[in-house]
Design an enzyme around this catalytic site. Structure first.
Site, mmCIF file in Angstrom:
data_model
loop_
_atom_site.group_PDB
_atom_site.id
_atom_site.type_symbol
_atom_site.label_atom_id
_atom_site.label_comp_id
_atom_site.label_asym_id
_atom_site.label_seq_id
_atom_site.Cartn_x
_atom_site.Cartn_y
_atom_site.Cartn_z
ATOM 1 N N GLU A 270 -4.153 1.442 -0.249
ATOM 2 C CA GLU A 270 -3.981 0.936 1.753
ATOM 3 C C GLU A 270 -3.862 -0.098 2.525
ATOM 4 O OE1 GLU A 270 -8.834 1.642 4.520
ATOM 5 O OE2 GLU A 270 -8.639 0.854 2.440
ATOM 6 N N LYS A 345 -7.471 7.856 9.177
ATOM 7 C CA LYS A 345 -8.642 7.069 8.253
ATOM 8 C C LYS A 345 -9.658 7.476 9.188
ATOM 9 C CE LYS A 345 -11.180 3.686 6.107
ATOM 10 N NZ LYS A 345 -11.688 2.230 5.625
ATOM 11 N N CYS A 379 -9.549 5.568 1.109
ATOM 12 C CA CYS A 379 -11.049 4.209 0.790
ATOM 13 C C CYS A 379 -12.238 4.700 1.334
ATOM 14 C CB CYS A 379 -10.529 2.931 1.571
ATOM 15 S SG CYS A 379 -11.544 1.286 0.698
#
Length: 514
Positions: A270, A345, A379
């Site tokens: 990331e 995300k 993440c």
């Protein structure tokens, strides 16, 4: 205000498909370039190939241009003399001796345009042949291979000695070395194989690849015995660099490493592109991120080219992208055929909102690849179990999680959740994180990571459900194989069946598709 970036303009599609009649002129022209001292195909040869065995004729189309081809037929090899010639095995190039009930796929030609060599084009064609042999339940692939560098060594070595030197990697031969590297073994050496092949002194190596999935009692294979997928996950060091070119060199190095181990996926972490801020003077985090988005097109072009050049699907970590005045954290999938996908995300951490003003995406996506369906959850997203369940219900077999964490506590949240998602969804999960430090970059000074590849926990999988993991906090990679066929069987008949045993009568997840 920047417009939303159209990634389609960076796509350079590479397609492996069966040859069609419209390709004939391009194939004949390419053969004249590839083999200038040899007689090229005639149009009637190619017409005969398509009429008799169309599924055995492959080409590689790159951005609309034919850059590689291969031709083959099926035979019963036992019916041919050991010292057969190319004309005998192909009926002078017309393949009218093709036998649909035969046991062996015989490759009669492979060629790659000189301008596109070193892009794994030949390997892709060989893989297409292997897939065909498995699909048709054939015992093996046999090829009569040229040894075009032999003329340079003819005074020093006999053909047998030359071949032995090549196999020992003491001499490089563009054809034989390639065949050995693609799993073919030597059966014998034939003389007078191809009359106009002066470079090989008319010698050829008879090579064979054995299909380990072959089942002699069944005419066609009904199921896969295995579906291996090799993954290289990269624990990437964040260190000071002086230019985008330095960043590109580091990324290409790891892509090359993944390709050298024949990986299907290379996985970057990331927001590892924040390394680019180490050579920019901007100290304010919010303004620095706006500067970083200026590299978006360079980043996309770099990884598109790497995926195609090294023949590996790349999970390009994630990168901050400005679209319509907002900054998003986006993970890109760069397929090895040149196409591109992206996953926004969905859950933004308090830190991302405070320092960088990151906006959230709103769609759970699952992507088709040549290794089945995959998902990317960046993440923090892996810490929300609903997302993984939705992705698996949409067909995902592997969930990739690029991550970036500052400390061990943050890392363990990502790791424990990743392993939990693997168990509760009977899916493979993959972590790729950043290590090192960037003292001159605000809000990005320290890193903690231990990247890994995880499986469900059952007898058929790796002990402890860990396919492989890196040592913590060092720059390295971990390479592991996951098997999608084992996963499929586990979902049907594992010790426990979390997916099958869900109580839909008392609970459910509702995905509000936008």
């Amino acid at each position: 205000m920047l417009e939303k970036i159209d990634v389609s303009k960076f796509e350079k599609k590479m397609i492996i498909r069966n040859i069609e009649e419209k390709d004939f002129d391009a194939i004949i022209d390419m053969q004249r370039i590839c083999f200038p001292n040899m007689e090229p195909w005639k149009r009637e040869h190619l017409e005969s190939h398509l009429k008799i065995f169309p599924e055995g004729q492959f080409c590689v189309e790159y951005d609309g241009e034919i850059i590689g081809t291969c031709s083959s037929l099926i035979i019963n090899f036992d019916e041919y003399d050991d010292q057969h010639t190319w004309d005998e095995i192909t009926d002078h190039g017309y393949i009218t001796n093709h036998d649909p009930e035969g046991y062996n796929l015989y490759g009669i030609e492979v060629m790659v345009h000189p301008e596109y060599r070193r892009m794994k084009i030949g390997r892709r064609l060989y893989e297409a042949r292997k897939d065909l042999a498995r699909e048709l339940n054939l015992k093996s692939i046999i090829i009569g291979g040229r040894i075009p560098n032999y003329y340079k060594y003819a005074k020093e070595f006999t053909p047998r000695q030359y071949v032995e030197e090549v196999i020992m990697h003491n001499i490089y031969d563009p054809v034989l070395t390639f065949q050995v590297m693609n799993g073919f073994t030597l059966k014998r050496i034939n003389h007078n194989y191809l009359q106009d092949d002066k470079a090989s002194m008319r010698y050829a190596t008879l090579m064979e690849w054995n299909n380990i999935d072959y089942r002699p009692t069944v005419p066609k294979r009904q199921f896969k015995t295995s579906f291996p997928v090799r993954i290289t996950t990269i624990q990437y060091e964040m260190k000071k660099i002086s230019s985008f070119e330095d960043f590109a060199i580091q990324c290409e190095y790891y892509t090359d490493v993944a390709a050298s181990y024949h990986s299907d996926f290379a996985v970057f972490p990331e927001i590892f592109t924040l390394q680019l801020l180490s050579f920019l003077p901007e100290k304010s985090p919010s303004r620095a991120i706006r500067r970083l988005t200026e590299f978006t097109e360079d980043y996309i072009e770099l990884f598109t080219n790497l995926a195609v050049k090294y023949n590996v699907n790349i999970i390009g970590g994630s990168h901050f992208v400005e679209e319509e005045g907002k900054i998003y954290n986006i993970a890109y999938l760069f397929r090895r055929d040149g196409t591109i996908e992206k996953q926004y995300k969905l859950h933004i951490t308090p830190n991302e909102r405070k320092f960088w003003g990151i906006s959230a995406g709103d769609e759970v996506r699952v992507f088709d690849t040549d290794c089945g369906k995959i998902a990317i959850q960046i993440c923090y997203d892996i810490e929300f179990p609903e997302l993984a369940r939705i992705a698996v219900d949409k067909g995902a077999n592997i969930i990739f999680t690029p991550f970036c964490t500052e400390d061990r506590q943050g890392y363990l949240r990502v790791r424990y959740c990743s392993q939990a998602r693997a168990i509760e969804n009977q899916v493979y999960t993959v972590l790729s994180g950043t290590v090192g430090n960037l003292p001159d970059v605000e809000n990005m000074d320290i890193q903690y990571a231990q990247s890994g590849i995880f499986s469900p926990s059952d007898f058929t999988f790796a002990r402890d459900g860990i396919v492989g993991e890196c040592n913590p906090n060092i720059e390295t990679v971990v390479i592991g194989d996951v098997d999608l066929e084992i996963l499929r069987r586990h979902r049907r008949a594992g010790s426990v069946n979390q997916l099958k045993d869900r109580r839909h009568d008392i609970y459910q997840i509702i995905y509000k598709q936008r």
